[in-house]
Design a protein around this motif. Sequence first.
Motif, PDB file in Angstrom:
ATOM      1  N   TRP A   1      47.899  87.972 105.876  1.00 16.41           N
ATOM      2  CA  TRP A   1      47.595  88.171 104.465  1.00 16.41           C
ATOM      3  C   TRP A   1      48.116  89.522 103.991  1.00 16.41           C
ATOM      4  O   TRP A   1      48.710  89.612 102.906  1.00 16.41           O
ATOM      5  CB  TRP A   1      46.086  88.070 104.205  1.00 16.41           C
ATOM      6  N   CYS A   2      47.927  90.552 104.789  1.00 16.48           N
ATOM      7  CA  CYS A   2      48.423  91.880 104.406  1.00 16.48           C
ATOM      8  C   CYS A   2      49.940  91.873 104.292  1.00 16.48           C
ATOM      9  O   CYS A   2      50.500  92.436 103.342  1.00 16.48           O
ATOM     10  CB  CYS A   2      47.960  92.935 105.411  1.00 16.48           C
TER      11      CYS A   2
ATOM     12  N   ARG B   1      45.302  84.694 108.494  1.00 17.11           N
ATOM     13  CA  ARG B   1      44.811  85.794 109.330  1.00 17.11           C
ATOM     14  C   ARG B   1      45.021  87.097 108.576  1.00 17.11           C
ATOM     15  O   ARG B   1      45.916  87.214 107.737  1.00 17.11           O
ATOM     16  CB  ARG B   1      45.564  85.838 110.650  1.00 17.11           C
ATOM     17  N   TRP B   2      44.193  88.095 108.844  1.00 18.65           N
ATOM     18  CA  TRP B   2      44.238  89.361 108.117  1.00 18.65           C
ATOM     19  C   TRP B   2      45.637  89.982 108.146  1.00 18.65           C
ATOM     20  O   TRP B   2      46.158  90.408 107.119  1.00 18.65           O
ATOM     21  CB  TRP B   2      43.202  90.326 108.681  1.00 18.65           C
ATOM     22  N   GLU B   3      46.252  89.992 109.315  1.00 19.70           N
ATOM     23  CA  GLU B   3      47.585  90.580 109.447  1.00 19.70           C
ATOM     24  C   GLU B   3      48.589  89.831 108.582  1.00 19.70           C
ATOM     25  O   GLU B   3      49.443  90.435 107.931  1.00 19.70           O
ATOM     26  CB  GLU B   3      48.045  90.557 110.905  1.00 19.70           C
TER      27      GLU B   3
ATOM     28  N   ARG C   1      37.652  89.005 114.416  1.00 25.28           N
ATOM     29  CA  ARG C   1      38.800  88.573 113.603  1.00 25.28           C
ATOM     30  C   ARG C   1      38.329  88.182 112.208  1.00 25.28           C
ATOM     31  O   ARG C   1      37.290  87.541 112.060  1.00 25.28           O
ATOM     32  CB  ARG C   1      39.496  87.360 114.234  1.00 25.28           C
TER      33      ARG C   1
ATOM     34  N   SER D   1      49.605  97.458 103.818  1.00 29.03           N
ATOM     35  CA  SER D   1      49.293  97.714 105.219  1.00 29.03           C
ATOM     36  C   SER D   1      47.884  97.191 105.487  1.00 29.03           C
ATOM     37  O   SER D   1      47.102  96.965 104.558  1.00 29.03           O
ATOM     38  CB  SER D   1      49.360  99.212 105.526  1.00 29.03           C
ATOM     39  N   ARG D   2      47.561  96.997 106.745  1.00 26.63           N
ATOM     40  CA  ARG D   2      46.214  96.525 107.087  1.00 26.63           C
ATOM     41  C   ARG D   2      45.161  97.524 106.631  1.00 26.63           C
ATOM     42  O   ARG D   2      44.099  97.141 106.138  1.00 26.63           O
ATOM     43  CB  ARG D   2      46.105  96.281 108.591  1.00 26.63           C
ATOM     44  N   THR D   3      45.460  98.814 106.752  1.00 25.20           N
ATOM     45  CA  THR D   3      44.506  99.848 106.347  1.00 25.20           C
ATOM     46  C   THR D   3      44.298  99.836 104.836  1.00 25.20           C
ATOM     47  O   THR D   3      43.160  99.904 104.361  1.00 25.20           O
ATOM     48  CB  THR D   3      44.994 101.230 106.808  1.00 25.20           C
TER      49      THR D   3
ATOM     50  N   GLY E   1      44.785  97.330 102.789  1.00 24.76           N
ATOM     51  CA  GLY E   1      44.062  96.103 102.469  1.00 24.76           C
ATOM     52  C   GLY E   1      42.571  96.254 102.713  1.00 24.76           C
ATOM     53  O   GLY E   1      41.752  95.842 101.889  1.00 24.76           O
ATOM     54  N   TRP E   2      42.229  96.873 103.822  1.00 22.84           N
ATOM     55  CA  TRP E   2      40.809  97.077 104.144  1.00 22.84           C
ATOM     56  C   TRP E   2      40.161  98.027 103.143  1.00 22.84           C
ATOM     57  O   TRP E   2      39.033  97.822 102.719  1.00 22.84           O
ATOM     58  CB  TRP E   2      40.667  97.588 105.569  1.00 22.84           C
TER      59      TRP E   2
END
Length: 73
Positions: free
Chosen positions: A20-21, A16-18, A50, A27-29, A31-32
């Motif tokens: 993986w980060c 999941r993205w969270e 998701r 941070s999620r930001t 990573g994005w």
Amino acid sequence: MTTVPQHDYALDYVHRWEDWCAMTGMSRTTGWREVKAGRGPVITKLTARRIGVRHRHHLAWLAAREPQEAAAA
């Protein structure tokens, strides 16, 4: 008799993205931002809202980053 090639299902695991980060220490930001800039891994869309990263894409992303990290050290 023909043999069927074995499939490595562990490489198809989707983080999941969270997760993986957290695994990469970003941070999620951040990573994005890396993904949007073309420096991130391939994203897998799980649902309409998701996303995640397949383990094989995470490993490829790590391998691509190694020369950059070695030059920075």
